[in-house]
Design an enzyme around this catalytic site. Structure first.
Site, PDB file in Angstrom:
ATOM      1  N   GLY A  11       0.840  -1.190   0.000  1.00 41.47           N
ATOM      2  CA  GLY A  11       0.000   0.000   0.000  1.00 41.47           C
ATOM      3  C   GLY A  11       0.874   1.237   0.000  1.00 41.47           C
ATOM      4  O   GLY A  11       1.987   1.221  -0.510  1.00 41.47           O
ATOM      5  N   CYS A  12       0.387   2.310   0.595  1.00 43.65           N
ATOM      6  CA  CYS A  12       1.146   3.560   0.631  1.00 43.65           C
ATOM      7  C   CYS A  12       2.508   3.331   1.282  1.00 43.65           C
ATOM      8  O   CYS A  12       2.596   2.806   2.393  1.00 43.65           O
ATOM      9  CB  CYS A  12       0.351   4.609   1.416  1.00 43.65           C
ATOM     10  N   PHE A  13       3.558   3.734   0.586  1.00 48.75           N
ATOM     11  CA  PHE A  13       4.902   3.438   1.099  1.00 48.75           C
ATOM     12  C   PHE A  13       5.324   4.302   2.272  1.00 48.75           C
ATOM     13  O   PHE A  13       6.245   3.962   2.995  1.00 48.75           O
ATOM     14  CB  PHE A  13       5.956   3.440  -0.004  1.00 48.75           C
ATOM     15  N   TRP A  14       4.642   5.412   2.521  1.00 47.12           N
ATOM     16  CA  TRP A  14       5.001   6.275   3.659  1.00 47.12           C
ATOM     17  C   TRP A  14       4.897   5.510   4.974  1.00 47.12           C
ATOM     18  O   TRP A  14       5.814   5.506   5.782  1.00 47.12           O
ATOM     19  CB  TRP A  14       4.091   7.490   3.742  1.00 47.12           C
ATOM     20  N   ASP A  89      -6.563   3.628   0.210  1.00 49.23           N
ATOM     21  CA  ASP A  89      -5.817   3.791  -1.045  1.00 49.23           C
ATOM     22  C   ASP A  89      -6.209   2.709  -2.042  1.00 49.23           C
ATOM     23  O   ASP A  89      -6.184   1.519  -1.716  1.00 49.23           O
ATOM     24  CB  ASP A  89      -4.308   3.713  -0.781  1.00 49.23           C
TER      25      ASP A  89
END
Length: 165
Positions: A11-14, A89
């Site tokens: 998912g979101c890499f942050w 996301d």
């Protein structure tokens, strides 16, 4: 020290980067774009379905952190049955995957996937495949949640201090 590398799309890499950075044995992480067309994309291109997955390159010291344990942490913060989606996301860039460059890691990857498949009672939507390519994301994405503590993340914030318990 025995440094190995694995690439994790979750998912979101942050949030995945912040989550993984907390564990003893993780030496370095870098966010980027993996397993899409063979040219470096911009973030805008990735968001417009370039085919790349938001991915975290994880360098870890195998003497301090086993790949099996690292993958257990990874599965703790993803929905392994969700296709092209994690949390709020959605899109191909949010697909999940374990991308490897070392065939020696494959037996561990397969064993963890078999255990997770049994736990889920269904086929996983998580890819397990060789890394085709990896392009570093723009600098403002690196350690994003450290720079922007209020930034969005699908991973519960309480998970960012598991390694400190």
């Amino acid at each position: 020290m025995s440094i190995r590398t694995i690439y994790l799309a979750g998912g979101c890499f942050w949030g995945l980067q912040k989550f993984l950075d907390q564990f003893d044995g993780v030496v370095e992480t870098e966010v980027g774009y993996a397993n899409g067309p063979d040219r470096a994309p911009s973030y805008q291109e990735v968001c417009a379905d370039s085919g790349h997955a938001e991915t975290v390159r994880v360098a870890y010291d195998e003497d301090r952190l086993a790949l099996e344990t690292l993958l257990d942490y990874y599965f703790l913060v993803i929905d392994p049955l969700s296709v092209n989606r994690q949390g709020g996301d959605r899109g191909i860039q949010y697909r999940t995957g374990v991308f490897y460059t070392d065939e020696e890691q494959l037996p561990v990857i397969r064993a963890v996937f078999a255990r997770e498949r049994e736990k889920a009672g269904a086929e996983l939507a998580v890819l397990a495949e060789p890394l085709q390519n990896f392009f570093s994301a723009e600098e403002y994405h690196q350690k994003y949640l450290d720079k922007n503590p209020g930034g969005y993340c699908h991973i519960p914030r309480s998970f960012f201090s598991l390694g400190k318990a």
